[in-house]
Design a protein around this motif. Structure first.
Motif, PDB file in Angstrom:
ATOM      1  N   GLU A 265      14.983  45.584  20.414  1.00  6.34           N
ATOM      2  CA  GLU A 265      14.658  46.874  19.629  1.00  6.34           C
ATOM      3  C   GLU A 265      14.821  47.976  20.745  1.00  6.34           C
ATOM      4  O   GLU A 265      14.151  48.443  20.978  1.00  6.34           O
ATOM      5  CB  GLU A 265      13.174  47.103  18.812  1.00  6.34           C
ATOM      6  N   GLY A 266      16.035  48.447  21.370  1.00  8.21           N
ATOM      7  CA  GLY A 266      16.318  49.813  22.318  1.00  8.21           C
ATOM      8  C   GLY A 266      16.343  48.707  23.257  1.00  8.21           C
ATOM      9  O   GLY A 266      16.431  49.774  24.742  1.00  8.21           O
ATOM     10  N   ASP A 269      15.127  46.190  28.397  1.00  4.71           N
ATOM     11  CA  ASP A 269      14.355  47.227  29.647  1.00  4.71           C
ATOM     12  C   ASP A 269      12.896  47.807  28.398  1.00  4.71           C
ATOM     13  O   ASP A 269      11.866  48.541  29.081  1.00  4.71           O
ATOM     14  CB  ASP A 269      14.985  47.650  30.398  1.00  4.71           C
ATOM     15  N   SER A 270      13.107  47.731  27.511  1.00  2.74           N
ATOM     16  CA  SER A 270      12.101  48.140  26.323  1.00  2.74           C
ATOM     17  C   SER A 270      11.325  47.239  25.955  1.00  2.74           C
ATOM     18  O   SER A 270      10.038  47.008  25.308  1.00  2.74           O
ATOM     19  CB  SER A 270      12.672  48.829  24.940  1.00  2.74           C
ATOM     20  N   ASP A 272       8.031  44.124  26.324  1.00  6.56           N
ATOM     21  CA  ASP A 272       6.951  45.406  26.484  1.00  6.56           C
ATOM     22  C   ASP A 272       6.724  43.920  27.087  1.00  6.56           C
ATOM     23  O   ASP A 272       5.855  42.899  26.282  1.00  6.56           O
ATOM     24  CB  ASP A 272       5.479  45.662  25.205  1.00  6.56           C
TER      25      ASP A 272
END
Length: 425
Positions: A265-266, A269-270, A272
């Protein structure tokens, strides 16, 4: 022939039969296979259960049989001496000695023991109930005799008897060696069977991947960089560290990365990374392979990080590493296939320094010691007592070691010439 003489001859005949039974029982019960008796007992054989109980106290059993056997033989000899003295006078002693020695040797010793050694299990099962009764009758006397024997052995400094567990393991190892020597039996099968027994005697520190050779990921990198490293790695589980490599915060599984990448979602690189790593599992370097394999199965885990007594990271061990100790090298299409051991034309071997001594001993049937060092490079440094230079040659334990490559203080490649080739030159 008067009645008294006939009675004596019949008595001697019966005593020889009893002596033969006792001699055969001694051989059968000591030669019978404990493993086979255990299996028969599990299948419901009462006689096998009796055999197992008798052989559990082997010293007591042998003491009882020998006591009964000697009593019978002495009584038979005494009767024969008495009868022959009555017929031949003093010369009867010599005749009785010669005749009874021959009769006892052939019919009460060699014949029954030869049969018993050839049909140990059958004879043991047949004679076990009779010997159980004998043990019950002569048990107290045998116990006193065994106490005297143990006291005398202790006075002369005799070693304690080998433990049952140790004796059973040595018996199995001997059977494996005999099995391997049979025609058509390969060394691979011997190594596999022996490898199972070795698991309890080898620590994880002896087979682990040293921290110098561990592939790890710095969690401070961008998620896209971490994902690229995971995809580029031949391993599915990779330790993740933060700030310093000693600080392992978890183990990243390739499947968890694929799940996260499949629906970010995004953007990539977003992701975690910390949220998808598994909690690290640390184990002491002194853990045996048998215990570690059991722990792997209980935790349903395949990788553990090895630490020393101070908690410092030493390396990692996987389920595959332990299985390879049994079945040999396991490779798939993603493994790096750079062979650590290569045979050279002159009969010597090019060996990478991190290669374990255990692997070399198993592969070539060598006997290099592995008490002070786990790797062949470590053994050379231990024996040399210095950090050797490239080109230096050492000879110990009958082998010739030439240092071919070195990276800083680590020996990375050696040329090893075994004793047979050294003697030929």
């Amino acid at each position: 022939m008067d009645t008294a003489l006939i009675t004596i001859l019949v008595s001697i005949f019966l005593l020889l039969i009893i002596s033969a039974v006792l001699s055969g029982s001694e051989t059968a019960l000591t030669a019978t296979s404990r493993a086979r008796m255990h299996q028969l007992k599990r299948k419901g054989s009462r006689r096998a259960r009796v055999v197992e109980k008798l052989t559990d106290r082997k010293e007591h059993l042998l003491g009882t049989i020998l006591l009964g056997n000697n009593l019978v033989n002495i009584l038979a000899s005494a009767l024969a001496t008495s009868a022959l003295i009555g017929i031949f006078g003093d010369a009867g002693v010599a005749y009785a000695t010669a005749i009874m020695t021959l009769l006892i040797l052939i019919f009460a010793e060699i014949l029954p023991k030869t049969y018993a050694i050839r049909h140990a299990d059958r004879a043991a099962l047949a004679l076990a109930p009779l010997i159980r009764g004998l043990v019950f009758v002569f048990g107290p006397i045998s116990t006193v005799l065994q106490a005297i024997v143990r006291l005398m052995l202790r006075m002369v400094g005799a070693a304690d008897p080998q433990s049952l567990e140790s004796a059973a393991e040595e018996e199995i190892r001997g059977a494996i060696d005999l099995y391997a020597k049979e025609e058509g039996r390969g060394e691979g099968e011997k190594d596999m069977l022996g490898g199972v027994l070795d698991l309890a005697h080898v620590d994880v520190s002896e087979i682990m991947v040293h921290r110098q050779n561990m592939r790890m990921i710095d969690v401070a990198q961008a998620p896209s960089q971490i994902i690229a490293q995971v995809l580029d790695s031949p391993y599915t589980r990779i330790p993740v560290w933060r700030d310093e490599q000693e600080n392992i915060i978890g183990v990243l599984h390739a499947k968890d990365v694929l799940r996260a990448v499949s629906d970010p979602e995004g953007g990539v690189d977003s992701i975690d990374i910390v949220s998808i790593v598994d909690e690290p599992w640390f184990v002491p370097e002194t853990t045996s392979l048998a215990d570690q394999l059991r722990s792997f199965r209980l935790r349903k885990s395949h990788l553990a990080l090895v630490v020393d007594e101070y908690g410092a990271l030493m390396g990692l061990v996987t389920m595959e590493d332990i299985l390879e100790e049994i079945v040999g090298e396991i490779s798939d299409e993603y493994d790096l296939l750079d062979a650590p051991v290569r045979a050279l034309a002159d009969g010597s071997y090019s060996v990478d320094g991190p290669t374990t001594i255990r692997d070399l001993n198993r592969r070539f049937d060598w006997t290099l010691p592995d008490e002070e060092a786990a790797t062949i490079g470590g053994l050379v440094m231990y024996e040399a007592r210095v950090i050797p230079e490239i080109g230096q040659v050492f000879t110990f334990h009958g082998f010739r070691f030439e240092v071919v490559r070195r990276t800083r203080t680590q020996i990375t490649n050696l040329r090893i010439t075994p004793p047979a080739k050294l003697e030929a030159t």
